[in-house]
Scaffold this active site. Structure first.
Site, short mmCIF file in Angstrom:
data_model
loop_
_atom_site.label_atom_id
_atom_site.label_comp_id
_atom_site.label_asym_id
_atom_site.label_seq_id
_atom_site.Cartn_x
_atom_site.Cartn_y
_atom_site.Cartn_z
N SER A 1 -2.08 -5.77 8.74
CA SER A 1 -0.66 -5.86 9.11
C SER A 1 0.22 -5.19 8.05
CB SER A 1 -0.24 -7.31 9.34
OG SER A 1 -0.22 -8.02 8.13
N ILE B 1 -13.34 -5.78 -5.40
CA ILE B 1 -12.72 -5.59 -6.72
C ILE B 1 -13.12 -4.22 -7.25
CG2 ILE B 1 -12.64 -6.45 -9.10
CD1 ILE B 1 -13.06 -9.27 -7.87
N ASN C 1 -1.26 -3.17 -5.81
CA ASN C 1 -1.84 -4.21 -4.96
C ASN C 1 -0.76 -5.19 -4.54
OD1 ASN C 1 -3.87 -5.86 -3.70
ND2 ASN C 1 -3.83 -7.22 -5.49
N HIS D 1 -0.25 -9.14 -3.48
CA HIS D 1 -0.96 -10.42 -3.59
C HIS D 1 -0.08 -11.55 -3.04
CE1 HIS D 1 -3.87 -13.24 -5.23
NE2 HIS D 1 -2.84 -13.96 -5.64
#
Ligand code: GAR
Length: 197
Positions: free
Chosen positions: A21, A96, A111, A113
């Protein structure tokens, strides 16, 4: 690093593992952007629904077999080079990246999070937040370093937790905020890079 980017189009590779998404919203938000182009989508998961968005929008996409991480990362590095990628954006990528990979790529890796970092690194953030009776949670965009969820924070959105809210409801509300925050932060990050040149 900065010099190699120059005042031209910034090519972004988005790495996904699942629903995608965030990828969907990045594609939508940068579709008509003359400076930022999502030109590659990589997934470690052949069934990642996010691949549908890449295909629909005719964005080059590849599935990377991660059974052997070293080999997978070497294939990825070649693809990034071949496609002249300037920035990697991880969007629900559940692997990772190794220290070696980050060092070799040399360019920025971002990134997103689903927590207010530095709190709640790692997985299952929303259930842990609820369990600890936190008043706020949210989402964070940060630079990727070899230490998990620990690089410099470049964007953050705080979300107030509702009374009796469960992890599933909270995750949906935070995901909506992720969709806004990620594009906004990338835009700001790219324009800051250009100012430094
Ligand atoms: C997002 O909430 C993202 O922040 C999270 O996975 C979800 C992916 O959703 N990422 C992590 O937990 C990474 N540690 P999406 O596939 O619908 O974009």
């Amino acid at each position: 690093m900065v010099k190699s980017i120059g005042k031209r189009i910034i090519f972004i590779a988005v790495f996904i593992s699942g629903n995608g998404s965030n990828l969907k919203s990045l594609i939508k938000n940068f579709k008509n952007n003359s400076k930022i182009k999502i030109s590659l989508v990589l997934s470690n998961n052949p069934n990642a629904y996010g691949l549908v968005y890449a295909k629909k929008n005719k964005i080059k996409n590849k599935i990377i077999n991660y059974k052997r991480k070293k080999k997978a990362e070497s294939i990825i590095l070649n693809l990034l080079k071949k496609n002249k990628i300037n920035i990697i954006c991880l969007a629900g990528f559940m692997k990772i990246l190794s220290k070696h990979f980050i060092k070799k790529f040399k360019k920025p890796i971002l990134n997103i999070h689903p927590s207010l970092l530095p709190k709640y690194k790692g997985l299952n953030t929303h259930s842990r937040v609820i369990l600890n009776k936190e008043k706020f949670s949210g989402c964070t965009v940060h630079l990727v370093t070899p230490t998990l969820d620990s690089g410099k924070i470049i964007g953050q959105k705080k979300v107030k937790i509702k009374k009796n809210e469960n992890a599933s409801k909270l995750s949906k509300r935070i995901l909506k905020q992720e969709h806004i925050l990620y594009s906004k932060t990338i835009r700001k990050f790219v324009s800051n890079l250009e100012k430094k040149i």
